[in-house]
Write a protein that holds these residues in place. Structure first.
Motif, PDB file in Angstrom:
ATOM      1  N   LEU A 227       0.816  -1.213   0.000  1.00 59.25           N
ATOM      2  CA  LEU A 227       0.000   0.000   0.000  1.00 59.25           C
ATOM      3  C   LEU A 227       0.851   1.265   0.000  1.00 59.25           C
ATOM      4  N   GLU A 228       2.049   1.200   0.554  1.00 63.71           N
ATOM      5  CA  GLU A 228       2.894   2.393   0.607  1.00 63.71           C
ATOM      6  C   GLU A 228       3.157   2.956  -0.785  1.00 63.71           C
ATOM      7  N   ARG A 229       3.224   2.087  -1.786  1.00 62.04           N
ATOM      8  CA  ARG A 229       3.405   2.567  -3.158  1.00 62.04           C
ATOM      9  C   ARG A 229       2.233   3.445  -3.579  1.00 62.04           C
ATOM     10  N   TRP A 230       1.024   3.089  -3.148  1.00 61.67           N
ATOM     11  CA  TRP A 230      -0.156   3.881  -3.452  1.00 61.67           C
ATOM     12  C   TRP A 230      -0.095   5.234  -2.741  1.00 61.67           C
ATOM     13  N   LEU A 231       0.336   5.205  -1.510  1.00 56.17           N
ATOM     14  CA  LEU A 231       0.395   6.449  -0.734  1.00 56.17           C
ATOM     15  C   LEU A 231       1.398   7.429  -1.336  1.00 56.17           C
ATOM     16  N   ILE A 232       2.457   6.893  -1.909  1.00 54.01           N
ATOM     17  CA  ILE A 232       3.441   7.748  -2.587  1.00 54.01           C
ATOM     18  C   ILE A 232       2.900   8.198  -3.941  1.00 54.01           C
ATOM     19  N   GLY A 233       2.410   7.251  -4.715  1.00 52.54           N
ATOM     20  CA  GLY A 233       1.960   7.559  -6.073  1.00 52.54           C
ATOM     21  C   GLY A 233       0.766   8.489  -6.122  1.00 52.54           C
ATOM     22  N   HIS A 234      -0.108   8.406  -5.117  1.00 53.55           N
ATOM     23  CA  HIS A 234      -1.297   9.249  -5.079  1.00 53.55           C
ATOM     24  C   HIS A 234      -1.179  10.351  -4.025  1.00 53.55           C
ATOM     25  N   ALA A 235       0.051  10.761  -3.734  1.00 51.27           N
ATOM     26  CA  ALA A 235       0.277  11.756  -2.687  1.00 51.27           C
ATOM     27  C   ALA A 235      -0.481  13.056  -2.960  1.00 51.27           C
ATOM     28  N   HIS A 236      -0.505  13.498  -4.215  1.00 54.91           N
ATOM     29  CA  HIS A 236      -1.173  14.758  -4.538  1.00 54.91           C
ATOM     30  C   HIS A 236      -2.671  14.645  -4.296  1.00 54.91           C
ATOM     31  N   GLU A 237      -3.263  13.526  -4.689  1.00 55.44           N
ATOM     32  CA  GLU A 237      -4.700  13.333  -4.487  1.00 55.44           C
ATOM     33  C   GLU A 237      -5.047  13.293  -3.004  1.00 55.44           C
ATOM     34  N   LEU A 238      -4.223  12.608  -2.224  1.00 51.95           N
ATOM     35  CA  LEU A 238      -4.466  12.558  -0.781  1.00 51.95           C
ATOM     36  C   LEU A 238      -4.389  13.950  -0.177  1.00 51.95           C
ATOM     37  N   SER A 239      -3.410  14.714  -0.609  1.00 53.04           N
ATOM     38  CA  SER A 239      -3.265  16.079  -0.108  1.00 53.04           C
ATOM     39  C   SER A 239      -4.458  16.936  -0.502  1.00 53.04           C
ATOM     40  N   ALA A 240      -4.902  16.796  -1.761  1.00 56.69           N
ATOM     41  CA  ALA A 240      -6.024  17.596  -2.250  1.00 56.69           C
ATOM     42  C   ALA A 240      -7.297  17.331  -1.455  1.00 56.69           C
ATOM     43  N   HIS A 241      -7.460  16.089  -1.003  1.00 56.24           N
ATOM     44  CA  HIS A 241      -8.663  15.730  -0.244  1.00 56.24           C
ATOM     45  C   HIS A 241      -8.418  15.763   1.270  1.00 56.24           C
ATOM     46  N   ARG A 242      -7.247  16.237   1.651  1.00 61.11           N
ATOM     47  CA  ARG A 242      -6.881  16.375   3.064  1.00 61.11           C
ATOM     48  C   ARG A 242      -7.018  15.054   3.816  1.00 61.11           C
ATOM     49  N   ILE A 243      -6.500  14.015   3.187  1.00 61.01           N
ATOM     50  CA  ILE A 243      -6.496  12.685   3.790  1.00 61.01           C
ATOM     51  C   ILE A 243      -5.085  12.381   4.270  1.00 61.01           C
ATOM     52  N   ASP A 244      -4.953  12.067   5.539  1.00 63.99           N
ATOM     53  CA  ASP A 244      -3.665  11.748   6.129  1.00 63.99           C
ATOM     54  C   ASP A 244      -3.270  10.328   5.733  1.00 63.99           C
ATOM     55  N   PRO A 245      -2.148  10.146   5.048  1.00 63.11           N
ATOM     56  CA  PRO A 245      -1.752   8.788   4.666  1.00 63.11           C
ATOM     57  C   PRO A 245      -1.567   7.865   5.862  1.00 63.11           C
ATOM     58  N   LYS A 246      -1.293   8.426   7.024  1.00 58.35           N
ATOM     59  CA  LYS A 246      -1.141   7.597   8.225  1.00 58.35           C
ATOM     60  C   LYS A 246      -2.427   6.834   8.536  1.00 58.35           C
ATOM     61  N   VAL A 247      -3.578   7.452   8.249  1.00 62.58           N
ATOM     62  CA  VAL A 247      -4.852   6.780   8.506  1.00 62.58           C
ATOM     63  C   VAL A 247      -4.973   5.532   7.644  1.00 62.58           C
ATOM     64  N   LEU A 248      -4.657   5.650   6.354  1.00 61.26           N
ATOM     65  CA  LEU A 248      -4.726   4.493   5.462  1.00 61.26           C
ATOM     66  C   LEU A 248      -3.682   3.455   5.852  1.00 61.26           C
TER      67      LEU A 248
END
Length: 231
Positions: A184-205
């Motif tokens: 999953l860490e690959r997703w958190l890196i690859g979709h970092a901009h989308e997570l930031s745009a939606h204010r989603i903390d990758p730590k939660v995922l």
């Protein structure tokens, strides 16, 4: 080892994941087609024993920005018309739905994170029947309508169309069963901009993957095995 499985991949880290070893156990030779790079046409897809259309961070309607979607959609439509086994995941399910004449459109919101499904009556009789309360991984902002003749299998709050099936040979999943928790860490890196745009903390995922990942992997293998058994 004579059977072939083609996987259409739209972004490098959204691969077959848990599904790949299951296919290998059944004697499938897996080949990836890289969308936007490799030529994808109906003859190529029709020749495969199985086609899996994977996810990606674009919309099926963005053909002006991503012209390869035109040929990809036509190839998927050709395979579906031939009645051949096809699995779609997230964007892949949307492409299948579109090829079958159903609308795919942005919802104006995002469903990203782990959450349980609510199965329909038909879903409880389908390959999804044993998912229970195990949270699956959601990562989308678009939604498909259910194609004519398909069974609606699952929903979540605010997103009524999470899965559909046509006979035993076509399965469309809006959510992700295939992701290996340790990847999953690959997703958190690859979709970092989308997570930031939606204010989603990758730590939660990350934490939810640690909490639910093992149970989800077991359930996912059972579901995918059951679908392959039905082919």
């Amino acid at each position: 080892m004579n059977r072939t499985a083609l996987a259409i991949r739209h972004v490098a880290f959204e691969d077959l994941g848990l599904l790949e070893p299951l296919l290998a156990e059944r004697g499938y030779r897996v080949r990836y087609l890289e969308a936007g790079v490799d030529a994808i046409d109906g003859h190529l897809l029709d020749a495969a024993d199985l086609v899996v259309v994977l996810g990606g961070p674009i919309g099926v309607y963005e053909t002006d920005r991503y012209p390869f979607l035109v040929d990809e959609s036509a190839a998927i439509a050709s395979r579906l018309a031939a009645g051949k086994p096809t699995l779609g995941i997230c964007l892949g399910a949307q492409l299948i739905a579109q090829a079958l004449g159903a609308e795919v459109a942005p919802t104006g919101r995002a469903e990203i994170g782990f959450g349980a499904l609510t199965l329909t009556d038909e879903g409880r009789e389908s390959v999804l029947k044993d998912i229970g309360e195990v949270p699956v991984l959601h990562w989308h902002g678009d939604q498909f309508a259910i194609p004519a003749g398909a069974k609606r299998l699952a929903q979540t709050t605010g997103f009524p169309n999470q899965a559909f099936a046509i006979g035993e040979h076509v399965l469309g999943l809006q959510f992700h069963l295939e992701v290996e928790p340790e990847q999953l860490e690959r997703w958190l890196i690859g979709h970092a901009h989308e997570l930031s745009a939606h204010r989603i903390d990758p730590k939660v995922l990350r934490d939810d993957a640690a909490l639910h990942g093992a149970a989800l992997a077991r359930a996912a293998r059972g579901i995918l095995d059951a679908w392959l058994d039905g082919l």
